[in-house]
Write a protein that holds these residues in place. Structure first.
Motif, PDB file in Angstrom:
ATOM      1  N   ASP A  23       3.531   6.669  -1.096  1.00  0.00           N
ATOM      2  CA  ASP A  23       2.313   5.555  -1.171  1.00  0.00           C
ATOM      3  C   ASP A  23       2.275   5.397   0.676  1.00  0.00           C
ATOM      4  O   ASP A  23       3.252   4.562   1.319  1.00  0.00           O
ATOM      5  CB  ASP A  23       2.712   4.258  -1.723  1.00  0.00           C
ATOM      6  N   HIS A  24       1.325   6.165   1.179  1.00  0.00           N
ATOM      7  CA  HIS A  24       1.311   6.229   2.766  1.00  0.00           C
ATOM      8  C   HIS A  24       0.001   5.588   3.337  1.00  0.00           C
ATOM      9  O   HIS A  24      -0.357   6.197   4.352  1.00  0.00           O
ATOM     10  CB  HIS A  24       1.348   7.641   2.895  1.00  0.00           C
ATOM     11  N   GLY A  25      -0.291   4.334   2.943  1.00  0.00           N
ATOM     12  CA  GLY A  25      -1.532   3.792   3.563  1.00  0.00           C
ATOM     13  C   GLY A  25      -2.708   4.502   2.915  1.00  0.00           C
ATOM     14  O   GLY A  25      -3.055   4.147   1.895  1.00  0.00           O
ATOM     15  N   PRO A  26      -3.358   5.395   3.736  1.00  0.00           N
ATOM     16  CA  PRO A  26      -4.707   5.724   3.341  1.00  0.00           C
ATOM     17  C   PRO A  26      -4.478   6.868   2.242  1.00  0.00           C
ATOM     18  O   PRO A  26      -5.334   7.394   1.461  1.00  0.00           O
ATOM     19  CB  PRO A  26      -5.057   6.715   4.369  1.00  0.00           C
ATOM     20  N   GLY A  46       1.110  16.047  -3.386  1.00  0.00           N
ATOM     21  CA  GLY A  46      -0.563  15.693  -2.901  1.00  0.00           C
ATOM     22  C   GLY A  46      -0.429  15.304  -1.273  1.00  0.00           C
ATOM     23  O   GLY A  46      -1.502  15.523  -0.564  1.00  0.00           O
ATOM     24  N   PHE A  47       0.641  14.331  -1.085  1.00  0.00           N
ATOM     25  CA  PHE A  47       0.575  13.677   0.198  1.00  0.00           C
ATOM     26  C   PHE A  47       0.764  15.212   1.337  1.00  0.00           C
ATOM     27  O   PHE A  47       0.148  15.058   2.121  1.00  0.00           O
ATOM     28  CB  PHE A  47       1.944  12.917   0.491  1.00  0.00           C
ATOM     29  N   VAL A  48       1.585  15.929   0.903  1.00  0.00           N
ATOM     30  CA  VAL A  48       1.521  17.108   2.168  1.00  0.00           C
ATOM     31  C   VAL A  48       0.470  17.899   2.033  1.00  0.00           C
ATOM     32  O   VAL A  48       0.019  18.277   2.917  1.00  0.00           O
ATOM     33  CB  VAL A  48       2.835  18.106   1.310  1.00  0.00           C
ATOM     34  N   ASP A  49      -0.172  18.192   0.855  1.00  0.00           N
ATOM     35  CA  ASP A  49      -1.710  18.864   1.110  1.00  0.00           C
ATOM     36  C   ASP A  49      -2.550  17.976   1.708  1.00  0.00           C
ATOM     37  O   ASP A  49      -3.218  18.833   2.740  1.00  0.00           O
ATOM     38  CB  ASP A  49      -2.195  18.765  -0.440  1.00  0.00           C
ATOM     39  N   VAL A  73       5.357   3.456   2.607  1.00  0.00           N
ATOM     40  CA  VAL A  73       5.273   3.234   4.063  1.00  0.00           C
ATOM     41  C   VAL A  73       4.796   1.685   4.312  1.00  0.00           C
ATOM     42  O   VAL A  73       3.668   1.266   3.407  1.00  0.00           O
ATOM     43  CB  VAL A  73       4.375   4.204   4.928  1.00  0.00           C
ATOM     44  N   VAL A  74       5.651   0.819   4.886  1.00  0.00           N
ATOM     45  CA  VAL A  74       5.099  -0.356   5.403  1.00  0.00           C
ATOM     46  C   VAL A  74       4.582  -0.402   6.660  1.00  0.00           C
ATOM     47  O   VAL A  74       5.436   0.041   7.708  1.00  0.00           O
ATOM     48  CB  VAL A  74       6.080  -1.411   5.124  1.00  0.00           C
ATOM     49  N   PHE A  75       3.580  -0.741   7.229  1.00  0.00           N
ATOM     50  CA  PHE A  75       2.964  -0.804   8.482  1.00  0.00           C
ATOM     51  C   PHE A  75       3.356  -2.471   9.028  1.00  0.00           C
ATOM     52  O   PHE A  75       2.881  -3.228   8.518  1.00  0.00           O
ATOM     53  CB  PHE A  75       1.672  -0.576   8.563  1.00  0.00           C
ATOM     54  N   ASP A  76       4.290  -2.326  10.106  1.00  0.00           N
ATOM     55  CA  ASP A  76       4.491  -3.781  10.619  1.00  0.00           C
ATOM     56  C   ASP A  76       3.733  -3.914  12.131  1.00  0.00           C
ATOM     57  O   ASP A  76       3.487  -4.772  12.432  1.00  0.00           O
ATOM     58  CB  ASP A  76       5.983  -3.448  11.211  1.00  0.00           C
ATOM     59  N   TRP A  77       3.052  -2.705  12.690  1.00  0.00           N
ATOM     60  CA  TRP A  77       2.347  -2.922  13.893  1.00  0.00           C
ATOM     61  C   TRP A  77       1.678  -1.686  14.212  1.00  0.00           C
ATOM     62  O   TRP A  77       1.854  -0.543  13.887  1.00  0.00           O
ATOM     63  CB  TRP A  77       3.479  -2.831  15.045  1.00  0.00           C
TER      64      TRP A  77
END
Length: 173
Positions: free
Chosen positions: A44-47, A54-57, A131-135
């Motif tokens: 689970d990488h944001g977009p 599938g993420f690597v693709d 992935v948690v985006f802090d900034w």
């Protein structure tokens, strides 16, 4: 081998996997990216949200639009639990890429990878990642061009200078 020594080896193997992921993303090295995840993993990488494969693709299709990329890992906290390890790793990612309007931007992202690692045989890899985006900060980028008169400059697989180092025989002394 004592349990303490085995734990130290396991911790180092997990950190090595995290670093391999960063090299894979920054150098667009598909084999390094795939080697960081178990084939049945998720990300689970944001977009992107879905299978690790599938993420690597998705990444390999996205990375060519990114002129420069630097991912760094800090503060790796590893908690061993039954069946694997919960790993929180802080990251900084700097990317030069097209922005929403198409103009080049410098994108600074900081956050945390929340990973569940599993050991299969003697190998640790990511099974599930969030992935948690802090900034996140986006700034107008300079005109295209990487080096600003400096060199050597980074590149993609297999052209980056690191591959001359790791493939050199005999190793540098």
């Amino acid at each position: 081998m004592s349990a303490q020594v085995q734990e130290l080896l396991d911790r180092e193997a997990i950190r090595d996997c995290l670093y391999r992921y960063c090299r894979g993303i920054d150098r667009a090295e598909e084999a390094a990216l795939r080697s960081a995840y178990w084939p049945d993993g998720t990300d689970d990488h944001g977009p992107y949200k879905g299978s690790a494969s599938g993420f690597v693709d998705w990444a390999m299709q996205t990375l060519p639009t990114i002129e420069q990329s630097v991912h760094q890992i800090h503060n790796v906290l590893i908690t061993f639990r039954e069946g694997g390890a919960a790993v929180e790793s802080y990251f900084t990612a700097l990317q030069r890429q097209p922005g929403r309007g198409g103009a080049v931007v410098n994108l600074q992202m900081e956050g945390r990878y929340l990973d569940w690692f599993e050991k299969r045989g003697d190998e640790w890899r990511i099974l599930n990642r969030t992935v948690v985006f802090d900034w996140i900060q986006e700034q107008a980028g300079p005109a295209p061009g990487k080096s600003a008169g400096r060199g050597p400059v980074s590149g993609r697989w297999p052209d980056d200078p690191v591959y001359q180092l790791v493939c050199q025989t005999p190793p540098l002394v």
